[in-house]
Write a protein that holds these residues in place. Structure first.
Motif, short mmCIF file in Angstrom:
data_model
loop_
_atom_site.label_atom_id
_atom_site.label_comp_id
_atom_site.label_asym_id
_atom_site.label_seq_id
_atom_site.Cartn_x
_atom_site.Cartn_y
_atom_site.Cartn_z
N LYS A 116 0.74 -1.31 -0.03
CA LYS A 116 0.08 0.02 0.12
C LYS A 116 0.97 1.19 -0.02
O LYS A 116 0.35 2.35 -0.28
CB LYS A 116 -0.94 0.11 1.26
CG LYS A 116 -2.26 -0.91 1.06
CD LYS A 116 -3.30 -0.51 -0.04
CE LYS A 116 -4.42 -0.99 0.39
NZ LYS A 116 -5.18 -0.45 -1.00
N GLY A 117 2.02 1.26 0.17
CA GLY A 117 3.10 2.14 0.22
C GLY A 117 3.03 3.08 1.61
O GLY A 117 3.53 4.12 1.69
N ALA A 118 2.64 2.33 2.84
CA ALA A 118 2.87 3.08 3.91
C ALA A 118 4.05 3.29 4.43
O ALA A 118 4.11 4.13 5.29
CB ALA A 118 1.86 2.09 5.13
N LEU A 119 5.03 2.52 3.84
CA LEU A 119 6.48 2.78 4.54
C LEU A 119 7.32 3.85 3.71
O LEU A 119 8.40 4.01 3.86
CB LEU A 119 7.09 1.27 4.46
CG LEU A 119 6.30 0.31 5.42
CD1 LEU A 119 6.99 -1.01 5.14
CD2 LEU A 119 6.34 0.83 6.79
N GLU A 120 6.78 4.36 2.62
CA GLU A 120 7.57 5.30 1.79
C GLU A 120 7.05 6.79 2.27
O GLU A 120 5.91 7.00 2.50
CB GLU A 120 6.88 5.29 0.41
CG GLU A 120 6.94 3.55 0.00
CD GLU A 120 7.45 3.69 -1.72
OE1 GLU A 120 7.68 4.67 -2.02
OE2 GLU A 120 7.61 2.48 -2.04
N TRP A 121 7.93 7.52 2.16
CA TRP A 121 7.96 9.02 2.79
C TRP A 121 7.49 9.81 1.71
O TRP A 121 7.07 11.18 2.05
CB TRP A 121 9.09 9.52 3.57
CG TRP A 121 9.23 8.78 4.85
CD1 TRP A 121 9.80 7.79 5.09
CD2 TRP A 121 8.53 9.13 6.14
NE1 TRP A 121 9.85 7.35 6.67
CE2 TRP A 121 9.00 8.38 7.10
CE3 TRP A 121 7.89 10.07 6.23
CZ2 TRP A 121 8.44 8.50 8.44
CZ3 TRP A 121 7.19 10.30 7.71
CH2 TRP A 121 7.62 9.41 8.50
N GLU A 122 7.49 9.46 0.46
CA GLU A 122 7.44 10.75 -0.70
C GLU A 122 5.90 10.68 -0.93
O GLU A 122 5.21 9.99 -0.74
CB GLU A 122 8.34 10.05 -1.96
CG GLU A 122 9.53 10.38 -1.59
CD GLU A 122 10.53 9.95 -2.62
OE1 GLU A 122 10.09 9.74 -3.71
OE2 GLU A 122 11.67 9.54 -2.38
#
Length: 122
Positions: A116-122
């Motif tokens: 889901k992209g929860a670990l990405e900061w961008e």
């Protein structure tokens, strides 16, 4: 019978003293040895040596909280793994299978969050 509760009372008293005594000492020593000469520079708000850029009550991104919750989740996982590893010989195969199911559920949740992209900061 009340003598059985003495260790609890002692624990509470020592805990309160450890919390309150340093504050009282700091206040008392500051009053006796310290000087209080406030001026505009000392009382002005600053942020890392600069004037504050904006209001301190700005909104945080939801991803910050999500990463914090994920950290707590996986930190608790380790907190469950340590006692389990200590008593693994005593609990046998049932305990081993139970922990593998627990870890599988956590891995599925971790992969879901990663996709889901929860670990990405961008």
């Amino acid at each position: 019978m009340l003598q059985n509760y003495f260790p609890i009372l002692l624990f509470l008293v020592v805990g309160i003293l450890v919390g309150v005594l340093p504050m009282l000492l700091g206040w008392g020593v500051g009053k006796v040895l310290g000087t209080n000469r406030p001026d505009a520079a000392k009382l002005s708000p600053y942020e890392c040596g600069f004037e504050a850029f904006e209001d301190a009550r700005m909104q945080f991104d939801v991803r910050y909280y999500l990463v914090a919750i994920l950290f707590i989740l996986f930190d608790l996982e380790v907190a469950f793994l340590v006692p389990w590893a200590v008593v693994l010989d005593d609990i046998g195969m049932f305990g081993f299978v139970s922990m593998m199911i627990f870890l599988a559920v956590l891995v599925v949740g971790f992969v879901y969050e990663w996709m889901k992209g929860a670990l990405e900061w961008e």
